[in-house]
Scaffold this motif. Structure first.
Motif, mmCIF file in Angstrom:
data_model
loop_
_atom_site.group_PDB
_atom_site.id
_atom_site.type_symbol
_atom_site.label_atom_id
_atom_site.label_comp_id
_atom_site.label_asym_id
_atom_site.label_seq_id
_atom_site.Cartn_x
_atom_site.Cartn_y
_atom_site.Cartn_z
ATOM 1 N N GLU A 168 31.875 50.758 38.251
ATOM 2 C CA GLU A 168 32.482 50.828 39.577
ATOM 3 C C GLU A 168 33.143 49.507 39.969
ATOM 4 O OE1 GLU A 168 30.247 54.054 42.457
ATOM 5 O OE2 GLU A 168 29.527 51.992 42.439
ATOM 6 N N ILE A 169 34.153 49.657 40.840
ATOM 7 C CA ILE A 169 34.746 48.510 41.532
ATOM 8 C C ILE A 169 34.716 48.843 43.016
ATOM 9 C CG2 ILE A 169 36.777 47.058 41.848
ATOM 10 C CD1 ILE A 169 37.701 47.904 39.052
ATOM 11 N N LEU A 170 33.965 48.078 43.802
ATOM 12 C CA LEU A 170 33.896 48.263 45.243
ATOM 13 C C LEU A 170 34.587 47.091 45.930
ATOM 14 C CD1 LEU A 170 30.225 49.494 45.866
ATOM 15 C CD2 LEU A 170 32.325 50.853 45.768
ATOM 16 N N ILE A 171 35.454 47.398 46.888
ATOM 17 C CA ILE A 171 36.142 46.347 47.635
ATOM 18 C C ILE A 171 35.829 46.503 49.114
ATOM 19 C CG2 ILE A 171 37.991 46.266 45.916
ATOM 20 C CD1 ILE A 171 39.801 47.642 48.000
ATOM 21 N N SER A 172 35.826 45.381 49.818
ATOM 22 C CA SER A 172 35.554 45.395 51.248
ATOM 23 C C SER A 172 36.795 45.833 52.016
ATOM 24 C CB SER A 172 35.119 44.006 51.705
ATOM 25 O OG SER A 172 36.205 43.092 51.571
ATOM 26 N N GLU A 173 36.591 46.120 53.314
ATOM 27 C CA GLU A 173 37.710 46.508 54.175
ATOM 28 C C GLU A 173 38.737 45.383 54.250
ATOM 29 O OE1 GLU A 173 39.979 48.919 56.710
ATOM 30 O OE2 GLU A 173 38.211 49.416 55.506
ATOM 31 N N SER A 174 38.269 44.127 54.294
ATOM 32 C CA SER A 174 39.200 42.998 54.388
ATOM 33 C C SER A 174 40.072 42.884 53.133
ATOM 34 C CB SER A 174 38.440 41.694 54.610
ATOM 35 O OG SER A 174 37.509 41.467 53.553
ATOM 36 N N THR A 175 39.498 43.184 51.977
ATOM 37 C CA THR A 175 40.296 43.156 50.746
ATOM 38 C C THR A 175 41.312 44.280 50.736
ATOM 39 O OG1 THR A 175 38.490 42.148 49.494
ATOM 40 C CG2 THR A 175 40.206 43.242 48.224
ATOM 41 N N GLN B 278 42.743 45.651 53.265
ATOM 42 C CA GLN B 278 43.834 45.324 54.180
ATOM 43 C C GLN B 278 44.767 44.254 53.600
ATOM 44 O OE1 GLN B 278 44.422 47.055 56.921
ATOM 45 N NE2 GLN B 278 42.599 48.295 56.433
ATOM 46 N N SER B 279 44.299 43.492 52.622
ATOM 47 C CA SER B 279 45.114 42.426 52.019
ATOM 48 C C SER B 279 45.960 42.909 50.853
ATOM 49 C CB SER B 279 44.204 41.281 51.534
ATOM 50 O OG SER B 279 43.437 40.761 52.584
ATOM 51 N N LEU B 280 45.737 44.133 50.391
ATOM 52 C CA LEU B 280 46.448 44.659 49.221
ATOM 53 C C LEU B 280 47.808 45.216 49.591
ATOM 54 C CD1 LEU B 280 43.573 46.589 47.378
ATOM 55 C CD2 LEU B 280 44.462 44.301 46.857
ATOM 56 N N LYS B 281 48.694 45.184 48.630
ATOM 57 C CA LYS B 281 49.965 45.884 48.770
ATOM 58 C C LYS B 281 49.703 47.383 48.613
ATOM 59 C CE LYS B 281 52.474 41.963 46.812
ATOM 60 N NZ LYS B 281 53.266 41.467 45.671
ATOM 61 N N PRO B 282 50.603 48.225 49.121
ATOM 62 C CA PRO B 282 50.400 49.672 49.008
ATOM 63 C C PRO B 282 50.464 50.141 47.553
ATOM 64 C CG PRO B 282 52.090 49.135 50.643
ATOM 65 C CD PRO B 282 51.794 47.879 49.893
ATOM 66 N N GLY B 283 49.841 51.317 47.294
ATOM 67 C CA GLY B 283 50.012 51.957 45.998
ATOM 68 C C GLY B 283 48.760 52.122 45.186
ATOM 69 N N TYR B 284 47.642 51.528 45.584
ATOM 70 C CA TYR B 284 46.403 51.681 44.822
ATOM 71 C C TYR B 284 45.771 53.051 45.123
ATOM 72 C CZ TYR B 284 46.694 46.673 43.935
ATOM 73 O OH TYR B 284 47.107 45.431 43.537
ATOM 74 N N ARG B 285 45.162 53.623 44.129
ATOM 75 C CA ARG B 285 44.451 54.884 44.342
ATOM 76 C C ARG B 285 43.012 54.562 44.730
ATOM 77 N NH1 ARG B 285 42.161 59.422 41.454
ATOM 78 N NH2 ARG B 285 42.219 58.346 39.446
#
Length: 481
Positions: free
Chosen positions: A439-446, A448-455
């Motif tokens: 698994e890869i878990l990311i926080s809400e802050s991460t 919000q910092s990403l560019k669009p397009g991740y699934r």
């Protein structure tokens, strides 16, 4: 006289020819008592006198050719004075009169009997000297002069031969004639000064040409000095001494530079095993790199851990545990560094890395997520190798969180490390505690910092120990195409 041709002064030429005739008479009386070497030197001297007669009989005289002849006459006369003066006073006086006449001819001042400057020895470290001249007598003369001072002298009859010598030997000083048939001295000078390994070699031009424009051209092209023919041997030795000293200083500086480069490479290679390249660069290139303290940075923190590693290690021999963990950490390290992540530390099987310090980039969060995806993808190859070695397969959980931390040197003056302090570090650790293998878990802050397009997969809220607020985390499945 001009550089091309001009009418020769009858007054100084007559004086020179009379002095040469007087010397011949003294030589005839003393010839049988002289050594074979002295007789050879006189033969070279009188050969120069014959060529001088031929040149003076011509309607016009080429200054360069005339200076070459005068150089040979003066050189052999000075050598003979040095070797014979103490034993044969009359011969010494005749040689002195000839040298005075040569000096007058050189200065082109009819009737003025300028004395030859008193010769003295110039102490110098022995050097490797390359003398380039198309006339054999000039090459032999320079070699004789400088060999007496302890220098090793090699000669070249032309430009191509000179460049071949430079390619094969470490030359301290080049003595360069300008007028040569196969390659002009200016072209030789240009090639020397454009060559990365030769450009520091001092070049002293020795020429019969005295036009100021040509002298300036040679100096601008990189010549270290310019001497006129017939040259003063003491002045030549002084110029060579200065050239050797410059070359030795350059060689020492080059050696120090190479040692510094080797030391820096060793430091980077050694400390690069314990610190990221960016941290090593920060320490080496900034004077304040070792100062304690830090500054506030917006970073994306990564924590990765092998699931159930404690249980696995209990079932393996110590050597197998080392093989397993080193294989995993080596692969993960390469991936993290490829994405410009800063590895803060390894804690057993766990990895703590940060994206955004010491160097910040606009895509820190995106690179962290891409890195995590590649790390999970690399587990397939790691497990294939583990199976081949009879080791168990492993799986990892990865957590990512973005926030403000203090980044800098933490510890004491005696022992410190580049590290990170702040609440986001604790949050990342708590998220990593609940990640499952693969698994890869990311926080809400991460997120919000990403560019669009991740699934993005499922999202959930976590209540974890030590943190009052609920943590909203998201499963990253894959990046945008």
């Amino acid at each position: 006289m001009s550089n091309g041709s001009s009418q020769t002064s009858t007054q100084w030429s007559d004086h020179l020819l009379r002095a040469m005739a007087d010397l011949r008479e003294h030589y005839k009386r003393l010839q049988d008592g002289l050594t074979s070497e002295a007789q050879d030197d006189f033969a070279h001297l009188f050969d120069g006198a014959d060529r001088l007669n031929t040149q003076l009989a011509a309607p016009e005289v080429n200054r360069h050719d005339l200076m070459n002849v005068l150089t040979a006459i003066r050189g052999y006369a000075e050598l003979l004075r040095e070797d014979l003066g103490a034993e044969h006073t009359e011969l010494d006086a005749a040689l002195s009169r000839l040298l005075s006449a040569v000096h007058t001819a050189h200065n082109d001042e009819p009737g003025e009997q300028n004395p030859i400057p008193e010769q003295r020895s110039i102490a110098s470290d022995p050097g490797f000297i390359l003398a380039v001249d198309d006339l054999q007598e000039n090459r032999e003369l320079v070699a004789r002069y400088l060999s007496r001072s302890g220098h090793i002298v090699v000669t070249a009859a032309g430009g191509e031969e000179a460049l071949q010598t430079l390619d094969q030997a470490d030359v301290d000083v080049v003595l360069l004639d300008l007028v040569m048939p196969d390659m002009d001295g200016r072209e030789v000078l240009r090639r020397i000064k454009e060559h990365p390994e030769w450009r520091a070699t001092p070049v002293i031009v020795i020429s019969g040409r005295q036009d100021m424009e040509g002298i300036i051209e040679c100096i601008e092209a990189g010549a270290d000095d310019y001497l006129f023919k017939p040259f003063n041997p003491v002045l030549l030795q002084a110029r060579i001494k200065a050239g050797i000293e410059r070359k030795r200083w350059h060689d020492r500086e080059e050696l120090y530079r190479q040692q510094l480069e080797r030391n820096e490479k060793f430091i980077r290679a050694t400390f690069g095993r314990y610190l990221s390249d960016e941290i090593v660069t920060d320490i080496l290139e900034r004077p304040e790199g070792l100062e304690l303290g830090g500054d506030l940075r917006r970073v994306t923190i990564m924590m990765s851990d092998i699931r159930s590693f404690t249980t696995l290690s209990e079932q393996l021999e110590p050597a197998q545990v080392v093989t397993l963990i080193n294989r995993y950490l080596a692969a993960m390290t390469d991936i993290i560094m490829a994405y410009n992540g800063t590895i803060d530390e390894f804690i057993g099987d766990a990895i703590l890395a940060v994206f955004g310090a010491p160097q910040r980039r606009d895509d820190d969060a995106d690179r962290a997520v891409q890195c995590a995806l590649d790390m999970q993808a690399a587990m397939e190859e790691i497990n294939r190798l583990n199976r081949e070695d009879g080791l168990p397969e492993i799986s990892t959980g990865i957590a990512l969180n973005t926030g403000d931390v203090i980044a800098g040197n933490i510890g004491s003056e005696r022992r410190s490390k580049y590290g990170f302090v702040g609440h986001p570090m604790n949050v990342t650790s708590r998220i990593e505690d609940v990640t499952a293998g693969g698994e890869i878990l990311i926080s809400e802050s991460t997120l919000q910092s990403l560019k669009p397009g991740y699934r993005i997969g499922d999202s959930q809220e976590l209540k974890v120990k030590g943190i009052d607020e609920l943590l909203r985390v998201h499963h990253i499945l894959e990046a945008a195409p």
